[in-house]
Motif scaffolding. Sequence first.
Motif, mmCIF file in Angstrom:
data_model
loop_
_atom_site.group_PDB
_atom_site.id
_atom_site.type_symbol
_atom_site.label_atom_id
_atom_site.label_comp_id
_atom_site.label_asym_id
_atom_site.label_seq_id
_atom_site.Cartn_x
_atom_site.Cartn_y
_atom_site.Cartn_z
ATOM 1 N N ASP A 170 -2.144 5.926 1.543
ATOM 2 C CA ASP A 170 -1.075 5.968 2.381
ATOM 3 C C ASP A 170 0.698 5.286 0.945
ATOM 4 O O ASP A 170 0.786 4.869 0.601
ATOM 5 N N ALA A 171 1.167 6.729 1.245
ATOM 6 C CA ALA A 171 2.234 6.845 0.043
ATOM 7 C C ALA A 171 4.076 6.025 1.354
ATOM 8 O O ALA A 171 4.245 7.111 2.343
ATOM 9 N N VAL A 172 4.196 5.029 1.149
ATOM 10 C CA VAL A 172 5.427 4.553 2.418
ATOM 11 C C VAL A 172 6.443 3.971 1.177
ATOM 12 O O VAL A 172 6.566 3.654 0.616
ATOM 13 N N PRO A 173 7.409 4.953 2.280
ATOM 14 C CA PRO A 173 8.461 4.475 1.201
ATOM 15 C C PRO A 173 8.937 2.910 1.370
ATOM 16 O O PRO A 173 8.497 2.452 2.154
ATOM 17 N N GLY A 174 9.536 2.437 0.141
ATOM 18 C CA GLY A 174 9.827 0.841 0.123
ATOM 19 C C GLY A 174 8.583 0.694 -0.190
ATOM 20 O O GLY A 174 8.753 -0.558 -0.871
ATOM 21 N N ASP A 175 8.127 1.248 -0.701
ATOM 22 C CA ASP A 175 6.555 0.317 -1.838
ATOM 23 C C ASP A 175 6.695 0.407 -3.544
ATOM 24 O O ASP A 175 7.878 1.512 -3.603
#
Length: 298
Positions: A170-175
């Motif tokens: 998953d492309a999670v904002p903040g990673d």
Amino acid sequence: AASDTGRVRSKNDDSAYTGRYLVVVADGMGGHVGGNVASAATVLDLTPLDHPGYHGSAGTYLADEIQTANIILNQLVELNPLLAGMGTTCTALLVDGDQIEVAHIGDSRAYRLRGEDFEQVTTDHTFVQRLVEEGRIRPEEAEHHPHKNVVMRVLGDTDASPELELLRVDAVPGDRWLLCSDGLSDPVTPDTIREALGEGSPQHAAQLLLRHRGADRGGSEDQRDVVQVGQEERGDGGDQHAHARPLDAAARGPGAGHALQAEHVERGFQYQDAADDHRTAVGGQAGQVDRLDPIGLQ
């Protein structure tokens, strides 16, 4: 982002690319001539993938293109037998909507920091890692094993159809992501990498990691590069359009390295190119890492 060749070598066998949707690091091996050719050819072949609109099929395109890069390397050896035995690692991230496709072969690494959770996303394709997985040695023994630099899987003329490690996350904002070669991951501990990734901006974290690497080697003579990927938060409402600046080179000179910078507003890609010293690919030759200017194409 930044890169440092160290105090001895004048050529870098690493190549890297950072764009709107694609980030790649390739760590070449195969002697004075072949390493930089293998890594540069691989990165150049992947750069056309840097675009949106895959609709869930980015992993297939990424894997196919890496296999195509391997075919190109074999063709280059046929044209110039002096390149025989060359090879390269390849670790790549390709954004596909709310997913990130990861493709990997060799001993470069992709790390991810998500909140307080830090993990190595890729697996080292090395002889000692296989021994660890088989329970024949403990992980702490691998660090000082006499064959730790033997790489079992790479791109190059040693394998016509190399086996890739493919992941979808998953492309999670903040990673915050870090792509690097073993020139960083060998001397710098995971705890140190984790701490640095959480420090300030991606650019600051990348510079901090290079300083840690030099300190851990007592002032390293080896070139080292890091690819740093920071995934930033989206703005309030509305779409944010990706933007990438050309890579700027600075601070060139023996031991000074060079400074590079790029941005990806939507996904926050920032990178710094990173590599190692001596390695052997099974069926290949010992590789000496020198210096090749990283590749930044738009």
